[in-house]
Scaffold this active site. Sequence first.
Site, PDB file in Angstrom:
ATOM      1  N   GLU A   1      11.022  -9.113   5.902  1.00  0.00           N
ATOM      2  CA  GLU A   1      10.361  -9.831   6.635  1.00  0.00           C
ATOM      3  C   GLU A   1       9.129 -10.603   5.708  1.00  0.00           C
ATOM      4  OE1 GLU A   1       7.825  -8.310   9.794  1.00  0.00           O
ATOM      5  OE2 GLU A   1       9.538  -6.959  10.452  1.00  0.00           O
TER       6      GLU A   1
ATOM      7  N   GLU B   1       8.412  -0.608   9.635  1.00  0.00           N
ATOM      8  CA  GLU B   1       6.925  -0.283   9.213  1.00  0.00           C
ATOM      9  C   GLU B   1       6.272   1.033   9.245  1.00  0.00           C
ATOM     10  OE1 GLU B   1       4.406  -3.803  10.295  1.00  0.00           O
ATOM     11  OE2 GLU B   1       5.466  -4.811   8.908  1.00  0.00           O
TER      12      GLU B   1
END
Length: 487
Positions: A382, A201
């Site tokens: 994810e 991320e």
Amino acid sequence: MKVSETFLWGGATASFQAEGGYLEGGRGLSTHDYETDGSVENPRGITYRLPDGTVGRVKSSFFNPEDLPDGAEPCLLPDCYYPSHKAVDHYHHWKEDIALMAGMGFNVYRFSICWSRIFPTGEEEQPNEEGLKFYENMIDEMEKYGMEPLITIHHDELPIHLANKYDGWSSRHTIDCYVKYCRTLFERFGGRCRYWLTFNEINAVRGFVACGTHKCDNQTHYNAAHNMFLASALAVKLGHEMMPGSQFGAMYAASALYPATCKPEDVFRHMQKRRETYFFMDVMARGYYPSYTQDIFNRRGVTLETQPGDELILREGTLDFISFSYYRSNTISTETVSNVISGDPNPYLEMTPWGWPVDPVGLRYVLNEFYDRYQKPLFIVENGLGAVDQVEEDGTVQDDYRIAYLKDHLKEMMKAMNVDGVECLGYTMWGPMDLVSLSTGEMKKRYGFIYVDVDDKGNGTGKRIKKKSYGWMKEVIATGGESLWRD
Ligand code: BGP
């Protein structure tokens, strides 16, 4: 609709949320080891967690020895629970966890390597053999089941020593330590791992636990990001040289962004917000700073600290594929004050108990948007629903809400692939076995197909129980997604 036989189906975890064993196997302390469950206030009042009103918020972090009350040792505060220290004890349950994942038919498992297990301070010349062996044993076990590793090299944590001594990613020294760490991983696991993620991320990491920086202002953040871009590019180049055929991605926190209205100012603001968040992936995927960079830096008061040679490094280490997490969408207006991750509500969407809008169509939207933008293969690494699960008297967990969430999202993924022509390499659901929440430090925010008997304070047997969604997902994988369309 069906996906191809080579499609990668699996689950994803991060070391500090799953492993525990924080003082075992020669591991050094990592930034997350200093996060408490909020039962002790940080004297400086520093908060890294979610805004007020969020369920189960963790309030404070002791990240620096000088923040501690007199005489207290870091990580040893009495009556204070540190979720990463034990987590769900994957460190001792990895064999069982891998067997359970294999039982669902997973052919990939995304996990992160804890940097301080390999180099306890980040600065040693030689790696910690016990740490390498731990991950090697896991990979051996996975191979038995035909499950390939997808390794996250840096999932929002670094050795505490690098954070405290060098201010983490503020320092170029951390780049050198990271490249040494990567070289060690590539030497040891290179022949056995095709897919690597240099950072998790990248557009969302900032502050102490994720970047090791003691300040959180824009100048610090963008300088740290620049150093991470360089580190990623150097790792990609090195990885390609050492492991021909290896594929590198970095991970992006994707949320479909919508303008709140068709008012031109809202639409324009939305475009600016998209750029602010795409910025990170644009640099890593294309190998240069985009033309709109200066506008962002001007608005945020940033002067980037660069050196001669940086441009070439970025150009030579671009990513092979784009991977991302997707949990939610977000709306943007001229009134939007929150960032795109914690975002504004959308009146058309329902929310999870943690206030995240549920938007399956948004997944199809971002798959298309990314593919248009980068023209590189995508990997959803994810996705999932954080929910409160109940173990029934008969020992079962009837998580129909999770099945509904995943079903809707997977169908949209398949539409993007089969109807829109998006190339997607695989799908790894977040937290195949329950684990500690990143944003709140809780256990009650559960994602898994596998229930883990551990509560918010780390109490429980650690027993693993298959939820209803376990059998459901097994069927989805076995049929290549065909079962999703049956009714
Ligand atoms: C992503 C992180 C993961 C994970 C997930 C779910 O941002 O990469 O580490 O935790 O979000 O978030 P949470 O645990 O806060 O529900």
